[in-house]
Design a protein around this motif. Structure first.
Motif, PDB file in Angstrom:
ATOM      1  N   SER A 108     126.702  24.118  32.686  1.00  0.00           N
ATOM      2  CA  SER A 108     128.032  24.335  32.126  1.00  0.00           C
ATOM      3  C   SER A 108     128.849  23.053  32.004  1.00  0.00           C
ATOM      4  N   GLN A 109     128.549  22.055  32.851  1.00  0.00           N
ATOM      5  CA  GLN A 109     129.314  20.811  32.806  1.00  0.00           C
ATOM      6  C   GLN A 109     128.590  19.697  32.071  1.00  0.00           C
ATOM      7  N   TRP A 110     127.438  19.984  31.521  1.00  0.00           N
ATOM      8  CA  TRP A 110     126.672  18.967  30.804  1.00  0.00           C
ATOM      9  C   TRP A 110     127.244  18.748  29.407  1.00  0.00           C
ATOM     10  N   SER A 111     126.922  17.611  28.816  1.00  0.00           N
ATOM     11  CA  SER A 111     127.327  17.357  27.432  1.00  0.00           C
ATOM     12  C   SER A 111     126.610  18.337  26.513  1.00  0.00           C
ATOM     13  N   TRP A 112     127.223  18.665  25.383  1.00  0.00           N
ATOM     14  CA  TRP A 112     126.703  19.715  24.501  1.00  0.00           C
ATOM     15  C   TRP A 112     125.310  19.397  23.981  1.00  0.00           C
ATOM     16  N   TRP A 113     125.044  18.094  23.688  1.00  0.00           N
ATOM     17  CA  TRP A 113     123.739  17.745  23.132  1.00  0.00           C
ATOM     18  C   TRP A 113     122.637  17.892  24.176  1.00  0.00           C
ATOM     19  N   GLN A 115     122.753  20.060  26.710  1.00  0.00           N
ATOM     20  CA  GLN A 115     122.587  21.512  26.841  1.00  0.00           C
ATOM     21  C   GLN A 115     121.613  22.031  25.779  1.00  0.00           C
ATOM     22  N   LEU A 116     121.834  21.616  24.530  1.00  0.00           N
ATOM     23  CA  LEU A 116     120.980  22.073  23.430  1.00  0.00           C
ATOM     24  C   LEU A 116     119.546  21.614  23.616  1.00  0.00           C
ATOM     25  N   GLU A 184     123.847  30.213  27.771  1.00  0.00           N
ATOM     26  CA  GLU A 184     123.390  29.757  26.464  1.00  0.00           C
ATOM     27  C   GLU A 184     124.425  28.779  25.933  1.00  0.00           C
ATOM     28  N   PRO A 185     123.977  27.603  25.472  1.00  0.00           N
ATOM     29  CA  PRO A 185     124.934  26.614  24.974  1.00  0.00           C
ATOM     30  C   PRO A 185     125.831  27.197  23.887  1.00  0.00           C
ATOM     31  N   GLN A 186     127.036  26.669  23.811  1.00  0.00           N
ATOM     32  CA  GLN A 186     127.993  27.146  22.810  1.00  0.00           C
ATOM     33  C   GLN A 186     127.420  27.017  21.403  1.00  0.00           C
ATOM     34  N   HIS A 187     126.628  25.986  21.206  1.00  0.00           N
ATOM     35  CA  HIS A 187     126.070  25.726  19.878  1.00  0.00           C
ATOM     36  C   HIS A 187     124.606  26.169  19.792  1.00  0.00           C
TER      37      HIS A 187
END
Length: 288
Positions: A108-113, A115-116, A184-187
């Motif tokens: 949850s605290q990781w960068s979005w890329w 996470q994906l 699940e990542p936001q993106h």
């Protein structure tokens, strides 16, 4: 009655979601119906402009059957099965099994890329493993034969598969999400759209192998041999099981690309017994 209401309400909710996709009532970035349609048209156009097997017709054998499978598996069957998935989730929850019961990572605290990337790699590996089991376990293979009944490869063949495969893949995909704490990542939609693109290209009548990236990314040249009628004696259950990534096959010694002409007989032993129509293929797998 509570369980029945959950079943009905979830199915109706899924049907409403599908309809809102069709009528542009969801953001473009989350519109699976039109994403599938646009990606399909783009890859089909590429097939027409740059055909690998030039003798293959644009409207190849099985084209319309495969097109129907695309929308049936993605949308119609999702409506039919969504209520049962909700019942399963409710059942597990009632005995204390939740989405974060098996969590080994908190993203949850990781960068979005990042996470994906982790989401994509983990789910792809689990799908690779499931795919391999579809070839090795006889009862699973009978259902997977629907996909391998393709005699001419084209983009829409990507989603010609028996609906039961959705159920076979679901447990391990759910496990993957649980290992990520139910996160699940936001993106995540970007990962799903990317896998559609790669899957369509893998089945397309286009010659691509991505150069040195072929050792990491699955491609049409490699995947064509997955559908080969004639398998190497060292791999009687099949080769090249990768979904989006090819790296798993190279790591676990199931990669096989002896040449790149594209002139292969496709199918499997006894594929002449496969019904040619959709409803006959739906019944296939439930009996020997």
């Amino acid at each position: 009655m509570q369980w029945f209401n959950l079943l009905i309400e979830t199915s109706i909710g899924t049907a409403d979601w599908v309809w809102r996709n069709v009528t542009f009532d969801v953001p473009w970035t989350q519109n699976y119906f039109w994403a599938l349609t646009i990606i399909s048209l783009l890859v089909w156009t590429a097939e027409i402009l740059f055909p690998w097997r030039k003798q293959q017709q644009t409207m190849r054998h099985g084209f319309w059957l495969d097109a129907w499978y695309m929308y049936f598996n993605f949308f119609v069957f999702s409506i039919a099965i969504s209520g049962f998935y909700a019942l399963m989730a409710q059942g597990f929850s009632s005995v204390g099994v939740t989405a974060n019961s098996l969590a080994i990572l908190d993203m949850s605290q990781w960068s979005w890329w990042l996470q994906l990337l982790v989401f994509f790699i983990l789910l792809d590996f689990l799908q690779w493993f499931t795919h391999k089991m579809l070839h090795r376990v006889p009862v699973l293979w009978r259902f997977h034969q629907v996909h391998h009944s393709i005699k001419e490869m084209g983009f829409a063949g990507h989603l010609r598969y028996h609906p039961m495969e959705n159920i076979f893949y679901k447990p391990l995909k759910t496990l993957g999400v649980m290992l990520l704490g139910g996160f699940e990542p936001q993106h995540a939609y970007a990962v799903h759209f990317l896998t559609i693109v790669i899957g369509h290209l893998n089945h397309a009548n286009i010659k691509l192998d991505y150069g040195v990236l072929r050792y990491a990314i699955n491609n049409p040249v490699m995947h064509l041999y997955h559908h080969s009628y004639q398998l190497p004696k060292s791999h009687p259950h099949g080769v090249n099981f990768g979904i989006s990534l090819s790296v798993w096959d190279y790591l676990f010694n199931s990669a096989y690309v002896p040449e790149t002409s594209g002139n292969l007989k496709l199918g499997y032993s006894d594929d002449h017994k496969m019904p040619v129509g959709f409803w006959g293929q739906l019944k296939h797998g439930f009996y020997k």
